[in-house]
Design a protein around this motif. Structure first.
Motif, PDB file in Angstrom:
ATOM      1  N   SER A   1      -2.011   8.516  29.874  1.00  0.00           N
ATOM      2  CA  SER A   1      -2.821   8.301  31.073  1.00  0.00           C
ATOM      3  C   SER A   1      -1.821   7.934  32.283  1.00  0.00           C
ATOM      4  N   ILE A   2      -2.416   7.969  33.571  1.00  0.00           N
ATOM      5  CA  ILE A   2      -1.582   7.377  34.652  1.00  0.00           C
ATOM      6  C   ILE A   2      -1.386   6.064  34.565  1.00  0.00           C
ATOM      7  N   ALA A   3      -2.098   5.143  33.671  1.00  0.00           N
ATOM      8  CA  ALA A   3      -1.870   3.804  33.463  1.00  0.00           C
ATOM      9  C   ALA A   3      -0.618   3.733  33.106  1.00  0.00           C
ATOM     10  N   GLY A   4      -0.205   4.614  32.255  1.00  0.00           N
ATOM     11  CA  GLY A   4       1.231   4.482  31.820  1.00  0.00           C
ATOM     12  C   GLY A   4       2.333   4.574  32.896  1.00  0.00           C
ATOM     13  N   PHE A   5       2.002   5.131  33.848  1.00  0.00           N
ATOM     14  CA  PHE A   5       2.985   5.204  35.090  1.00  0.00           C
ATOM     15  C   PHE A   5       2.823   4.008  36.069  1.00  0.00           C
ATOM     16  N   THR A   6       1.515   3.756  36.342  1.00  0.00           N
ATOM     17  CA  THR A   6       1.158   2.741  37.397  1.00  0.00           C
ATOM     18  C   THR A   6       0.665   1.338  36.914  1.00  0.00           C
ATOM     19  N   GLY A   7       0.116   1.291  35.729  1.00  0.00           N
ATOM     20  CA  GLY A   7      -0.424   0.156  35.523  1.00  0.00           C
ATOM     21  C   GLY A   7      -1.891   0.223  35.246  1.00  0.00           C
ATOM     22  N   GLY A   8      -2.512   0.954  36.117  1.00  0.00           N
ATOM     23  CA  GLY A   8      -3.944   1.373  36.209  1.00  0.00           C
ATOM     24  C   GLY A   8      -4.761   0.141  36.517  1.00  0.00           C
ATOM     25  N   VAL A   9      -6.010   0.215  35.985  1.00  0.00           N
ATOM     26  CA  VAL A   9      -6.998  -0.665  36.381  1.00  0.00           C
ATOM     27  C   VAL A   9      -7.790  -1.457  35.293  1.00  0.00           C
ATOM     28  N   VAL A  10      -7.291  -0.766  34.009  1.00  0.00           N
ATOM     29  CA  VAL A  10      -7.948  -1.230  32.676  1.00  0.00           C
ATOM     30  C   VAL A  10      -7.582  -2.534  32.216  1.00  0.00           C
ATOM     31  N   GLY A  11      -6.352  -2.716  31.869  1.00  0.00           N
ATOM     32  CA  GLY A  11      -5.776  -3.737  31.610  1.00  0.00           C
ATOM     33  C   GLY A  11      -4.245  -3.824  31.019  1.00  0.00           C
ATOM     34  N   PRO A  12      -3.559  -5.008  30.712  1.00  0.00           N
ATOM     35  CA  PRO A  12      -2.298  -4.877  30.061  1.00  0.00           C
ATOM     36  C   PRO A  12      -1.926  -4.318  28.904  1.00  0.00           C
ATOM     37  N   HIS A  13      -3.037  -4.286  28.120  1.00  0.00           N
ATOM     38  CA  HIS A  13      -3.175  -3.776  26.576  1.00  0.00           C
ATOM     39  C   HIS A  13      -3.188  -2.450  26.736  1.00  0.00           C
ATOM     40  N   TYR A  14      -3.890  -1.759  27.696  1.00  0.00           N
ATOM     41  CA  TYR A  14      -4.010  -0.363  27.590  1.00  0.00           C
ATOM     42  C   TYR A  14      -2.771   0.369  28.460  1.00  0.00           C
ATOM     43  N   ALA A  15      -2.494  -0.230  29.486  1.00  0.00           N
ATOM     44  CA  ALA A  15      -1.277   0.466  30.239  1.00  0.00           C
ATOM     45  C   ALA A  15       0.099   0.223  29.406  1.00  0.00           C
ATOM     46  N   SER A  16       0.096  -0.872  28.701  1.00  0.00           N
ATOM     47  CA  SER A  16       1.525  -0.834  28.006  1.00  0.00           C
ATOM     48  C   SER A  16       1.262  -0.063  26.713  1.00  0.00           C
ATOM     49  N   SER A  17       0.376   0.162  26.232  1.00  0.00           N
ATOM     50  CA  SER A  17       0.292   1.144  25.066  1.00  0.00           C
ATOM     51  C   SER A  17       0.394   2.625  25.252  1.00  0.00           C
ATOM     52  N   LYS A  18      -0.032   2.706  26.565  1.00  0.00           N
ATOM     53  CA  LYS A  18       0.251   4.121  27.059  1.00  0.00           C
ATOM     54  C   LYS A  18       1.793   4.419  27.524  1.00  0.00           C
ATOM     55  N   SER A  19       2.173   3.465  28.289  1.00  0.00           N
ATOM     56  CA  SER A  19       3.450   3.578  28.912  1.00  0.00           C
ATOM     57  C   SER A  19       4.519   3.676  27.528  1.00  0.00           C
ATOM     58  N   ALA A  20       4.352   3.097  26.362  1.00  0.00           N
ATOM     59  CA  ALA A  20       5.054   3.209  25.148  1.00  0.00           C
ATOM     60  C   ALA A  20       5.064   4.423  24.865  1.00  0.00           C
ATOM     61  N   LEU A  21       4.078   5.500  24.957  1.00  0.00           N
ATOM     62  CA  LEU A  21       3.954   6.668  24.498  1.00  0.00           C
ATOM     63  C   LEU A  21       5.080   7.514  25.190  1.00  0.00           C
ATOM     64  N   HIS A  22       5.370   7.241  26.622  1.00  0.00           N
ATOM     65  CA  HIS A  22       6.256   7.996  27.260  1.00  0.00           C
ATOM     66  C   HIS A  22       7.584   7.622  26.719  1.00  0.00           C
ATOM     67  N   GLY A  23       7.979   6.646  26.301  1.00  0.00           N
ATOM     68  CA  GLY A  23       9.323   6.145  25.739  1.00  0.00           C
ATOM     69  C   GLY A  23       9.518   6.969  24.329  1.00  0.00           C
ATOM     70  N   LEU A  24       8.387   7.082  23.685  1.00  0.00           N
ATOM     71  CA  LEU A  24       8.325   8.050  22.518  1.00  0.00           C
ATOM     72  C   LEU A  24       8.678   9.276  22.480  1.00  0.00           C
ATOM     73  N   VAL A  25       7.858  10.046  23.670  1.00  0.00           N
ATOM     74  CA  VAL A  25       8.167  11.021  24.031  1.00  0.00           C
ATOM     75  C   VAL A  25       9.535  11.634  24.397  1.00  0.00           C
ATOM     76  N   HIS A  26      10.116  10.526  25.114  1.00  0.00           N
ATOM     77  CA  HIS A  26      11.417  11.041  25.335  1.00  0.00           C
ATOM     78  C   HIS A  26      12.457  11.091  24.111  1.00  0.00           C
ATOM     79  N   TRP A  27      12.408  10.052  23.482  1.00  0.00           N
ATOM     80  CA  TRP A  27      13.113   9.966  22.271  1.00  0.00           C
ATOM     81  C   TRP A  27      12.819  11.173  21.480  1.00  0.00           C
ATOM     82  N   LEU A  28      11.562  11.384  20.998  1.00  0.00           N
ATOM     83  CA  LEU A  28      11.360  12.524  20.038  1.00  0.00           C
ATOM     84  C   LEU A  28      11.947  13.852  20.662  1.00  0.00           C
ATOM     85  N   ALA A  29      11.670  14.242  22.008  1.00  0.00           N
ATOM     86  CA  ALA A  29      11.974  15.335  22.587  1.00  0.00           C
ATOM     87  C   ALA A  29      13.513  15.645  22.486  1.00  0.00           C
TER      88      ALA A  29
END
Length: 241
Positions: A135-163
């Motif tokens: 989600s763009i919340a993974g980039f910007t924090g978004g408007v849903v909340g800290p639980h959602y934004a942090s869970s999505k930004s964590a995926l980005h780190g996972l992408v980079h390590w796996l790739a």
């Protein structure tokens, strides 16, 4: 594997058109998934539905086992499951630690576990595609909340390590990060007023996105072996990442 919501359904159809067998995951939308599977089978591909509660890791393991026994080891994994409640959080105290952990368990933990289960056979074959729905919340924090934004930004780190770890072994790992996509859980049918206001809320293309446009991005990631280690924002130009 994919959900039966707007993005999941569209992605199932796009991959079926590409000739892929489809394992459709659902939790409670039993009626909708039957219709989707029938439509996919009519395209001439194998398609089956599998129920699981992704907040429970044992059910994630069972889901994987049932898919493998029915359709074989997946060569493409689209990690699309996610929750976003409560939405529109204004203060950190609005999200309990229990809700925070539950969001991470579904959005991040089960996604990690499915990847862990599916990746080794891909490595043996020397070919695989792993794609996360962020989600763009993974980039910007978004408007849903800290639980959602942090869970999505964590995926980005996972992408980079796996790739970085598996790219030389024939496995590409990427993510799509949508924003303001109509006919989804975040923006269900009937969001006509927001669609009319899309230009004024800052979307340069002046409209909401569609599930088909996310599905086409996923398909591009599947077809193009030189796309790796990318998190692609699909947001009508809302942000220049």
């Amino acid at each position: 594997m994919s959900l039966t919501g707007g993005i999941g359904k569209a992605t199932c159809q796009a991959l079926a058109d590409h000739g892929c067998s489809i394992a459709v995951h659902y939790n409670s939308a039993a009626d909708g998934v039957k219709s989707l599977v029938t439509d996919l089978q009519a395209k001439g591909v194998k398609a089956e539905a599998f129920q699981a509660d992704l907040s429970k890791y044992d059910e994630v393991r069972s889901l994987h086992e049932r898919v493998v026994n029915t359709l074989g080891e997946p060569s493409i994994l689209f990690n699309n499951a996610g929750i976003a409640r409560p939405s529109g959080t204004k203060a950190i105290e609005d999200v309990s630690i229990e809700e925070f952990e539950n969001t991470w368990r579904i959005n991040t933990g089960s996604t990690y576990l499915l990847t862990q289960l599916c990746l080794p056979p891909m490595e043996k074959r020397g070919w695989g595609r792993i794609i996360f729905d962020s989600s763009i919340a993974g980039f910007t924090g978004g408007v849903v909340g800290p639980h959602y934004a942090s869970s999505k930004s964590a995926l980005h780190g996972l992408v980079h390590w796996l790739a970085n770890t598996y790219g030389s072994r024939g496995i590409t790992v990427n993510a799509v990060a949508p924003a303001l996509i109509q006919d989804t859980i975040m923006l269900p049918k009937g969001s006509d007023e927001m669609a009319k206001r899309s230009y004024y809320i800052g979307i340069p293309v002046g409209r909401l996105g569609t599930p088909d446009e996310i599905a086409e991005t996923v398909l591009w990631m599947v077809k193009t072996g030189y796309v790796n280690n990318k998190v692609i924002g699909v947001d009508g130009g809302l942000y220049a990442y």
